[in-house]
Enzyme design. Structure first.
Site: not given
Length: 371
Positions: A140, A183
Site C-alpha cells: 500500500t 495498518y
C-alpha cells in the site's frame, strides 16, 4: 483459527501445481483468479470469506471456470493451513489482509496477526520448500506515511504539490518509508519481510505498493474501496460522508490495469525479484474526492448529497504514484481513463445490485466518447 481442511476441500487441485491466490474471493484476488483461470491455469483460492459479499465473487468464479477454480476456506493466521495450500503452488499472489486503517485502530493486535504473522506464515512455507516459488505481494501507499512534509496548495477543489517534480510525476519509490497507524505499520512490516525474503533466502518476491484500485467485483465500504463505495451510495440515493475537505487527491487505477501489472510481474519475476513498485493510475488519473463526486453526478444524472466530517488518522491530503519505474520494468500500457472506468463500474454495480438503469445507454455512449 482454522475453518477449512485443504486436503478435504480441494484434493485434486492441490496436486496440480495451482496458482495460489490468498484473499482470492476479494476484489483484486477474484479478478486475478479470473485472469489466470482464463489463461488455463488451475487456481486455488485461500480465503476466510470474512468480508461481506465476497462469497458472491467465489460463486461467480466457480461458475465461470468449472474445474479450474478450487477454494479452501481458511485463515491466513493458521500456519498449518497456509503451509498446506502453499505446498504445491507454482506461484503465489498474496492479497489476504486486514485492509482498513479504522479497523487497525480499533483492534491493532488482530491487524498485526493478519498482516504480519499471516504474511510470515506464507513466506516461511515457501522458504521451507527449498524451491524458487514466486510470491507477489499487495502492499500500500500507506508505507510512505501521511506525507505531511509535502508542501501543498489548494487549487479550486484539489490539492497540488508545490514541488514541480512531484506535481509532474508523483511519489516515487525512493521516498523514505514512514509508517503511520497500526495498518501502516503492519502492511509496511509485511512489505519489508517480503523484500527481505528475496534478499535473505532467494525467494523471488515482488511488492506492489498500490494506490486506489477500483472496478468490477469491488464491494466498496466507507473504510476501503472508496470509489465503489461512493458509487454504491449515489446509485442507492444515499448521502456520502467525506472525511476532511474533499480536496484530497489520489491516483485511481482500473482493476484491469492492476491485473495486467501483477501478471507481468510474475512473467518477469527473475528480472524484478526483490523490487518494490508504486502501482496506481499516475498523474493522468489523479483526482480529488470532489472531482469524483461531480463525475458520479454526471454518470447517474442527478445530484449527490454529501456530508462532511473530521479528517481521519493517517489520511494523506495528496498521494499520486510515480508509475515510471513499474511501467518501464513491466512494459505496461497506458491505463484506462478514470472517467471511462468509473462509468463502467457504475454500470456493473447497477446490474449487480439490480438498480434502475434509466439513461444508462446515453451515459455509456458519453463515456465511450471520452479521450
Amino acid at each position: 483459527m482454522r475453518t477449512g481442511n485443504p486436503s478435504a476441500d480441494a484434493p485434486a487441485i492441490l496436486r496440480r501445481r495451482p496458482v495460489l491466490v490468498t484473499g482470492g474471493a476479494g476484489f483484486i484476488g477474484s479478478n486475478l483468479a479470473d485472469r489466470f483461470a482464463s489463461e488455463g491455469h488451475d487456481v486455488l483460492i485461500f480465503d476466510a470469506l470474512a468480508r461481506p459479499g465476497v462469497e458472491r465473487n467465489l460463486e461467480w468464479l466457480k461458475k465461470r471456470h468449472p474445474g479450474k477454480i478450487s477454494a479452501v476456506i481458511g485463515d491466513i493466521r493458521d500456519e498449518a493451513a497456509v503451509a498446506e495450500v502453499a505446498g504445491e503452488a507454482q506461484a503465489v499472489f498474496h492479497m489476504a489482509a486486514q485492509v482498513a486503517v479504522t479497523t487497525s485502530l480499533a483492534d491493532p493486535r488482530e491487524d498485526f496477526e493478519i498482516n504480519i504473522r499471516g504474511t510470515l506464515n506464507l513466506l516461511d512455507a515457501l522458504r521451507k520448500r527449498n524451491e524458487r516459488v514466486p510470491l507477489i505481494f499487495a502492499s500500500t501507499n500507506k508505507v510512505y506515511g501521511d506525507l505531511a512534509d509535502v508542501e501543498l496548495d489548494r487549487t479550486n477543489d484539489a490539492y497540488r504539490p508545490r514541488d514541480p517534480g512531484i506535481r509532474a510525476a508523483g511519489i516515487g519509490e525512493a521516498r523514505p518509508l514512514n509508517f503511520h497507524t497500526p495498518y501502516g505499520c503492519s502492511k509496511g512490516a509485511a512489505d519489508q519481510y517480503v523484500l527481505d525474503y528475496a534478499r535473505s533466502f532467494g525467494i523471488p518476491t515482488c511488492v506492489m505498493r498500490m494506490s486506489c484500485i477500483y472496478g468490477q467485483r469491488q464491494m466498496g465500504t466507507e473504510d476501503q474501496g472508496w470509489v465503489a463505495h461512493f458509487l454504491i451510495r449515489a446509485l442507492q440515493g444515499e448521502p456520502i460522508t467525506i472525511y476532511g475537505d474533499g480536496c484530497q487527491v489520489r491516483d485511481v487505477l482500473d482493476i484491469s490495469d492492476a491485473v495486467n501489472a501483477y501478471a507481468a510481474a510474475w512473467k518477469s519475476i527473475e528480472a524484478v525479484q526483490g523490487c518494490a513498485f508504486n502501482l496506481g493510475g499516475g498523474p493522468s488519473n489523479a483526482i480529488s474526492l470532489r472531482q469524483l463526486i461531480r463525475h458520479i453526478e454526471d454518470v447517474i444524472g442527478r445530484s449527490v448529497e454529501t456530508v462532511y466530517s473530521d479528517w481521519r488518522a493517517g489520511d494523506q491530503r495528496y498521494y499520486v504514484s510515480d508509475t515510471r519505474l513499474v511501467t518501464r520494468a513491466l512494459g505496461l500500457k497506458q491505463p484506462v481513463s478514470w472517467m471511462k472506468g468509473v462509468a463502467a463500474l457504475a454500470d456493473w454495480l447497477r446490474e449487480e445490485r439490480g438498480l434502475a438503469r434509466a439513461g444508462a445507454a446515453s451515459r455509456l455512449q458519453a463515456a465511450e466518447a471520452l479521450p
